[in-house]
Enzyme design. Structure first.
Site, PDB file in Angstrom:
ATOM      1  N   VAL A 269       0.930  -1.344  -0.082  1.00 12.56           N
ATOM      2  CA  VAL A 269      -0.209  -0.256  -0.320  1.00 12.56           C
ATOM      3  C   VAL A 269       0.578   1.482   0.203  1.00 12.56           C
ATOM      4  O   VAL A 269       1.396   1.265   0.717  1.00 12.56           O
ATOM      5  CB  VAL A 269      -0.884   0.440   1.452  1.00 12.56           C
ATOM      6  CG1 VAL A 269      -1.942   1.264   1.211  1.00 12.56           C
ATOM      7  CG2 VAL A 269      -1.700  -0.846   1.900  1.00 12.56           C
TER       8      VAL A 269
ATOM      9  N   ALA B  22       4.766   4.174   2.659  1.00 12.26           N
ATOM     10  CA  ALA B  22       3.924   2.729   2.245  1.00 12.26           C
ATOM     11  C   ALA B  22       4.165   1.690   3.417  1.00 12.26           C
ATOM     12  O   ALA B  22       4.238   1.674   3.731  1.00 12.26           O
ATOM     13  CB  ALA B  22       4.940   2.580   1.089  1.00 12.26           C
ATOM     14  N   LYS B  23       3.336   0.329   3.087  1.00 12.70           N
ATOM     15  CA  LYS B  23       3.938  -0.909   3.873  1.00 12.70           C
ATOM     16  C   LYS B  23       3.528  -1.626   2.939  1.00 12.70           C
ATOM     17  O   LYS B  23       3.055  -1.849   1.956  1.00 12.70           O
ATOM     18  CB  LYS B  23       2.748  -0.622   4.979  1.00 12.70           C
ATOM     19  CG  LYS B  23       3.573  -1.239   6.148  1.00 12.70           C
ATOM     20  CD  LYS B  23       5.100  -0.628   6.937  1.00 12.70           C
ATOM     21  CE  LYS B  23       5.200  -1.476   8.596  1.00 12.70           C
ATOM     22  NZ  LYS B  23       5.994   0.059   9.049  1.00 12.70           N
ATOM     23  N   GLY B  24       4.556  -3.309   3.332  1.00 10.39           N
ATOM     24  CA  GLY B  24       3.808  -4.048   2.583  1.00 10.39           C
ATOM     25  C   GLY B  24       3.778  -5.059   3.418  1.00 10.39           C
ATOM     26  O   GLY B  24       4.087  -5.456   5.322  1.00 10.39           O
TER      27      GLY B  24
END
Ligand code: GLU
Length: 435
Positions: A82, A127-129
């Site tokens: 995201v 962001a992050k995953g």
């Protein structure tokens, strides 16, 4: 003011804030993140359109990751990346490997990255995953295959000028090396700046491994209203962040009296030997069973009468249920989102100070930024140079937050969000809307 008052914005329109009691931990984290944003938007007087834009991620990608197990079986797990906001620069944030991660959690974590980067003044969006796997249940080769396939699926999103992943819960330097290699193999040349938290052999920065913990130490020492000498500390979570935070606080003279991890908790009121405990945990996989301490329940640890409590694991640990029993004078959030909004109100009501996640654990992304700058210049700084820059950025951010909180009667979390959200809204306003 109660929690349910907040979802209404300045103009009286109800904003899209999901249920703080939603069933999944990820949805509750997202509800908390949106609640904090709504509060900041109200304080800043943002209009509903701006608030709505900031509440919504810019891009979200969900991918299926097929993984061949050692016994030949094929399993499919879900992964997400995201990008919450790109207004101030490339997206930045870690990748989490955890069986319970989901799109809502990754969205909340991405939103917190946006405010964190803005608050500490580094030129990134957030962001992050996440990949829904338990890294402890996979062999190293399975883990490598999951990592490479996930990276291959999110390849269109990432790049040193677009979105730069880093470690988070369940990932480490080795994971980052595989990401760098997969991206570079596709590009046809080495691209060290696509990821941070790499091994130093691949362009990683000196000081990155302990950076989040160093930042926690810096924030805790700034917030302590007494001398660190003998100040008592309890640490929840003894992983990458918690173990070194305990060590650095002990090095500064604090008395670390209790620590916990997924396997259990231990307490010793005269102070734990943190180095010996780290060696025990490295050898056995947990603090449980450490001989020079007494066992304790993990819940009891959160309620100890200590000067400093450092939650350093996952979200939603200090809640409305246990907050009334939390006796720590200072809570320094090594983890992202460990305190729910309801618990925040209870802690504030009881006179406890909370140094919020987006400030307290920003040391990690700060040194990630320094790593990326070094990669971009093909140059490297000494450990001392990195530490000076980290300390500077942490102390400046802390000062700005503490000053705003004192001036306007806000909690440190409210002030931190007001600054972070305000800077992102300002960037949006300056850029205008295209077309
Ligand atoms: N995962 C860390 C965080 O939550 C570090 C992110 C980064 O270095 O990009 O802040």
């Amino acid at each position: 003011m109660t929690i349910t008052d907040f979802p209404t914005t300045a103009s009286g329109v109800r904003s899209p804030i999901p249920d703080l009691h939603a069933p999944s931990p990820g949805e509750r984290a997202l509800a908390a993140a949106r609640f904090q944003l709504a509060e900041a938007s109200r304080f800043l007087g943002l209009d509903d359109g701006m608030h709505h834009m900031l509440a919504t991620p810019r891009r979200s990608l969900t991918v299926s990751v097929p993984v061949r197990r050692e016994d030949g079986r094929l399993e499919v797990v879900q992964g997400h990346r995201v990008q919450h906001n790109l207004s101030r620069g490339p997206a930045k944030g870690g990748i989490r490997f955890h069986p319970a991660t989901d799109l809502a959690e990754v969205t909340a974590l991405a939103m917190w990255m946006t405010w964190k980067c803005a608050l500490v003044g580094i030129p990134y969006g957030g962001a992050k995953g996440g990949v829904a796997v338990d890294p402890a249940a996979l062999t190293p080769r399975e883990l490598e295959r999951v990592t490479r396939r996930y990276v291959n699926e999110i390849l269109p999103l990432i790049g040193p000028e677009k979105d730069i992943p880093a470690p988070d819960v369940g990932t480490d330097e080795q994971t980052m090396a595989w990401i760098m290699d997969t991206y570079s193999a596709n590009a046809g040349y080495s691209v060290p700046g696509v990821v941070t938290g790499k091994p130093t052999a691949l362009g990683g920065s000196l000081g990155r491994a302990g950076a989040t913990s160093r930042g926690v130490q810096i924030a805790a020492l700034q917030a302590l209203t007494r001398s660190p000498e003998g100040a008592t500390v309890a640490v929840q979570g003894f992983g990458k962040v918690g173990a070194l935070a305990a060590q650095y606080l002990a090095d500064a003279g604090c008395r670390v009296v209790a620590v916990s991890d997924a396997g259990g908790a231990v307490v010793r009121s005269s102070g734990l030997d943190v180095a010996a405990l780290r060696a025990h945990a490295a050898e056995t996989g947990s603090v449980h069973g450490y001989r020079d301490a007494d066992p304790l329940s993990r819940d009891e640890l959160l309620e100890l009468d200590v000067d400093v409590l450092v939650p350093a694991a996952l979200e939603g640990v200090i809640t409305a249920d246990n907050a009334p029993r939390v006796r720590a004078r200072l809570v320094v959030e090594g983890a992202n989102g460990p305190t729910t909004p309801e618990a925040d109100l209870i802690l504030a009501g009881n006179g406890a100070t909370v140094v919020p996640d987006i400030l307290a654990n920003a040391g990690g992304v700060i040194v990630s930024y320094l790593e990326w700058v070094q990669n971009t210049q093909a140059y490297s700084w000494s450990a001392g140079e990195v530490e000076v820059k980290l300390r500077d950025l942490m102390e400046n951010a802390y000062r700005a937050v503490a000053e705003l909180a004192a001036e306007r009667g806000l909690t440190l979390r409210q002030a931190a969000h007001a600054i972070g959200v305000g800077r992102v809204a300002e960037a949006h306003r300056m850029r205008g809307l295209y077309p």
